[in-house]
Design a protein around this motif. Structure first.
Motif, PDB file in Angstrom:
ATOM      1  N   UNK A  84       0.419  -1.289  -0.267  1.00 20.48           N
ATOM      2  CA  UNK A  84       0.375  -0.025  -0.223  1.00 20.48           C
ATOM      3  C   UNK A  84       0.793   0.953  -0.007  1.00 20.48           C
ATOM      4  N   UNK A  85       1.789   0.753   0.385  1.00 20.21           N
ATOM      5  CA  UNK A  85       3.252   2.584   0.899  1.00 20.21           C
ATOM      6  C   UNK A  85       3.534   2.813  -0.564  1.00 20.21           C
ATOM      7  N   UNK A  86       3.729   1.508  -1.152  1.00 14.66           N
ATOM      8  CA  UNK A  86       4.552   2.010  -2.798  1.00 14.66           C
ATOM      9  C   UNK A  86       3.548   2.215  -3.279  1.00 14.66           C
ATOM     10  N   UNK A  87       1.963   2.426  -3.240  1.00 10.35           N
ATOM     11  CA  UNK A  87       1.478   2.696  -4.354  1.00 10.35           C
ATOM     12  C   UNK A  87       1.138   4.483  -3.437  1.00 10.35           C
ATOM     13  N   UNK A  88       1.013   4.402  -2.676  1.00  7.74           N
ATOM     14  CA  UNK A  88       1.020   5.716  -2.332  1.00  7.74           C
ATOM     15  C   UNK A  88       1.989   6.815  -2.862  1.00  7.74           C
ATOM     16  N   UNK A  89       3.464   6.546  -1.849  1.00  8.16           N
ATOM     17  CA  UNK A  89       3.989   7.216  -2.413  1.00  8.16           C
ATOM     18  C   UNK A  89       4.211   7.662  -4.319  1.00  8.16           C
ATOM     19  N   UNK A  90       3.883   7.123  -5.247  1.00 12.70           N
ATOM     20  CA  UNK A  90       3.378   7.161  -6.788  1.00 12.70           C
ATOM     21  C   UNK A  90       2.738   7.666  -6.454  1.00 12.70           C
TER      22      UNK A  90
END
Length: 345
Positions: A84-90
């Motif tokens: 989820x953090x990867x999606x948010x950062x992108x």
């Protein structure tokens, strides 16, 4: 005068425009472990590239048996945070803010061996009969929501949405049709929802808004309407909800529910009633795919934000094309400028 591309700010949440991608289940967790996949990454990040101001990640469940199906996202484990953090950062890198809808399906958990609910009332004749949660289990469920919110904060989300609509667990508690309890959670139909809100707020930074999604009208015989939803929403506002995301229905099968409106903007009057009845910001949703119509909802001050669901499923660049149609600067990426007509004015 406000329009679809007027920036919006509430507390620490600052949006570049008023276009929202609402939560829409993808049923795409192939490993059934609740962990977001490359499908989810591409799905959400493409809408960030496409200019969406606020992206709300789909229904994400606080326990395995809280999922509609085993292919849903989860937030019951720390192992689910990194994806989820990867999606948010992108998404952040392309100028979008990101929320997440945290929930429990309750009696609508299709793959649970025995679903749970406020009372043992099945969704329909073809559905499993749920087991009523004990009072102690209800309190434990509030804690599961708190831990889910805690993980969402760790993942870097900008805003939290609690799902109190569409016949899922919070809705099952505040609806007289599904809450037939005699304990404290039956005497006060908003108690579970208000406790979940307070638990969520206890984990959220002070400047982070909390969105509460509600069905402002039920479509079954004896179901509640706008008068009742104003009352329970008032309790949710007092508990700490900052924004209301206004939908309707979902508490019963379509055949039993009659036919909800299918015309454009059919739910906007409900959003307007909540906005002015409670003096709160609202997100309108429901067949608002035409840019001129979505823009009018903002310009007429019927809602503060507009969610575009099916339109954004069809076209991840809906916001960019809306900007062209409305002659507004939607922030077309440099790499895509040759694909769009030049905006004048």
């Amino acid at each position: 005068m406000k329009d679809l591309f007027t920036p919006y700010e509430l507390k620490d949440l600052k949006l570049k425009n008023r276009v929202v991608m609402p939560p829409m289940c993808q049923y795409s967790v192939s490993n059934k472990d609740g962990i977001a996949t490359d499908w989810h990454y591409n799905h959400y990040v493409s809408r960030a590239v496409g200019g969406t101001g606020l992206i709300i990640i789909e229904m994400t469940d606080v326990e395995p048996d809280g999922r509609i199906t085993d292919f849903d996202l989860g937030i019951w484990s720390d192992e689910q945070i990194p994806a989820l953090a990867r999606i948010v950062e992108a998404c952040h890198s392309y100028g979008a803010k990101v929320g997440i809808q945290i929930t429990h399906a309750g009696r609508k958990a299709e793959d649970a061996a025995v679903p749970v609910s406020s009372s043992n009332v099945p969704f329909d004749a073809d559905s499993k009969t749920p087991r009523a949660l004990t009072t102690e289990e209800v309190k434990a469920m509030v804690e599961k929501f708190r831990l889910g919110v805690k993980r969402a904060i760790q993942a870097g989300f900008d805003v939290i949405e609690l799902h109190g609509a569409h016949g899922y667990l919070i809705h099952q508690f505040h609806s007289p049709l599904t809450n037939q309890r005699t304990d404290e959670y039956g005497k006060d139909l908003t108690l579970f929802g208000t406790e979940v809100i307070r638990a969520a707020k206890s984990e959220m930074p002070e400047g982070m808004p909390l969105i509460m999604r509600i069905s402002a009208q039920e479509y079954v015989e004896g179901g509640y309407g706008i008068k009742e939803s104003l009352e329970f929403s008032k309790a949710y506002k007092e508990a700490g909800a900052d924004i209301f995301h206004i939908s309707a229905g979902g508490e019963g099968p379509i055949a039993a529910a009659g036919k909800p409106g299918t015309h454009a903007a059919y739910q906007v009057p409900l959003a307007r009633e909540i906005k002015y009845g409670l003096n709160v910001p609202v997100i309108a949703v429901g067949r608002l795919d035409e840019p001129v119509l979505a823009n009018a909802v903002i310009g007429n001050e019927e809602a503060d934000l507009v969610a575009v669901g099916r339109g954004m499923l069809r076209n991840p660049y809906w916001t960019l094309e809306a900007g062209v149609e409305l002659q507004k600067d939607a922030g077309i990426p440099r790499q895509y400028t040759f694909g769009f007509p030049r905006i004048n004015g």
